[in-house]
Design a protein around this motif. Structure first.
Motif, PDB file in Angstrom:
ATOM      1  N   ARG A 165     -22.428  -1.935  -3.409  1.00  0.00           N
ATOM      2  CA  ARG A 165     -22.315  -3.083  -2.482  1.00  0.00           C
ATOM      3  C   ARG A 165     -20.845  -3.417  -2.227  1.00  0.00           C
ATOM      4  O   ARG A 165     -20.462  -3.803  -1.131  1.00  0.00           O
ATOM      5  CB  ARG A 165     -23.078  -4.305  -3.023  1.00  0.00           C
ATOM      6  N   GLN A 166     -20.002  -3.248  -3.260  1.00  0.00           N
ATOM      7  CA  GLN A 166     -18.563  -3.493  -3.069  1.00  0.00           C
ATOM      8  C   GLN A 166     -17.978  -2.454  -2.105  1.00  0.00           C
ATOM      9  O   GLN A 166     -17.169  -2.786  -1.239  1.00  0.00           O
ATOM     10  CB  GLN A 166     -17.850  -3.432  -4.431  1.00  0.00           C
ATOM     11  N   LYS A 172     -18.947  -3.459   1.324  1.00  0.00           N
ATOM     12  CA  LYS A 172     -18.134  -4.605   1.761  1.00  0.00           C
ATOM     13  C   LYS A 172     -16.725  -4.161   2.162  1.00  0.00           C
ATOM     14  O   LYS A 172     -16.172  -4.613   3.162  1.00  0.00           O
ATOM     15  CB  LYS A 172     -18.058  -5.597   0.590  1.00  0.00           C
TER      16      LYS A 172
END
Ligand code: AP5
Length: 240
Positions: free
Chosen positions: A45-46, A49
């Motif tokens: 998810r990082q 992002k």
């Protein structure tokens, strides 16, 4: 409960379907033993992002509830495991998720971590958290997370003190993109097909233990703690 941050704990793998409580328990174990939680979901998810190359490849796959291809994960995981804070042990949350990933992890740990003179550095204890299908659906559709500290809540089961705000830092809680019901069902299907065989892989090697994840969070944690301490005691006596 007093923590234990003095000795080697070794690798811990948390297995279980989406919503079983892997992230919730990993955070507790991490605080208790002062070892890092390594969540491949959080790492991915990082990347999404930050719009890295990996993130761009993973974004749509994750939004559909499918698994990111194995070979895209290995460098990311290897790099994280080589960091100094993994020395006393670490918790893998969401990895391995296919039999191929489990084989890769064993080979990696044997190559880079196994050391008979240091009993903590060994193959992982694998703890599977079991929860009923309908409870999983309720847990995932009710999950909210703090975007700042990562603390996990549930609007039905573990609500924050003030509606939609984190108890710790007051940030507005967010719902994960893949917690929509149709995506949750796909994630649960993928788990049945691809991740259940991981449990068989570890069971065949005599390294799988299961805990009842349907109990309250504190009781699940107690069971996990017993398993980790049992393994630590067995490892010490083998090393003597
Ligand atoms: P990831 O982020 O790993 O998600 P997941 O495995 O689907 O697991 P979750 O984070 O949804 O659930 P959890 O078990 O951590 O439960 P939680 O503690 O939050 O993966 C996301 C995506 O990334 C994947 O779909 C895939 O695309 C990709 N990916 C990641 N790793 C990969 C890999 N290795 N290979 C390929 N692709 C990969 O708890 C859930 C809810 O229940 C919360 O609201 C919580 O408050 C509540 N709860 C927890 N415990 C209890 C309890 N005992 N009683 C009552 N409520 C509880």
């Amino acid at each position: 409960m007093a923590g234990d941050n003095s000795r080697s704990i070794g690798p811990i793998v948390l297995l279980g379907p989406p919503g079983a409580g892997k992230g919730t328990q990993a955070k507790r174990i991490s605080e208790f033993f002062a070892i890092p939680q390594i969540s491949t979901g959080d790492l991915l998810r990082q990347h999404v992002k930050d719009q890295t190359g990996l993130g761009l490849l993973a974004k749509d796959i994750m939004a559909r509830g499918e698994l990111v291809p194995d070979e895209l994960l290995y460098d990311m995981v290897a790099q994280r495991l080589r960091e100094a804070d993994c020395e006393r042990g670490f918790i893998l949350d969401g990895f391995p998720r296919t039999a191929a990933q489990a084989g890769w992890l064993d080979a990696f740990l044997e190559r880079e971590f196994f050391d008979k003179s240091k009993p903590g550095k060994c193959l992982p204890i694998v703890i599977r958290i079991d929860v009923d299908y309908n409870d999983l659906l309720r847990r995932l559709t009710g999950r909210r997370t703090c975007p700042a500290c990562g603390r996990i809540y549930n609007v039905h089961l573990q609500p924050p003190r003030v509606d939609e705000l984190c108890d710790v830092d007051g940030f507005k809680l967010v719902t994960r993109n893949d917690d929509r019901e149709e995506v949750v069902r796909e994630r649960l299907n993928v788990y049945e097909q691809l991740t259940r065989p991981v449990a068989d892989y570890y069971r065949d090697k005599g390294r799988l233990v299961s805990v009842d994840g349907g109990l309250p969070v504190d009781e699940v944690f107690e069971q996990i703690l017993r398993e980790i301490r049992g393994r630590a005691a067995a490892t010490v006596s083998q090393g003597e």
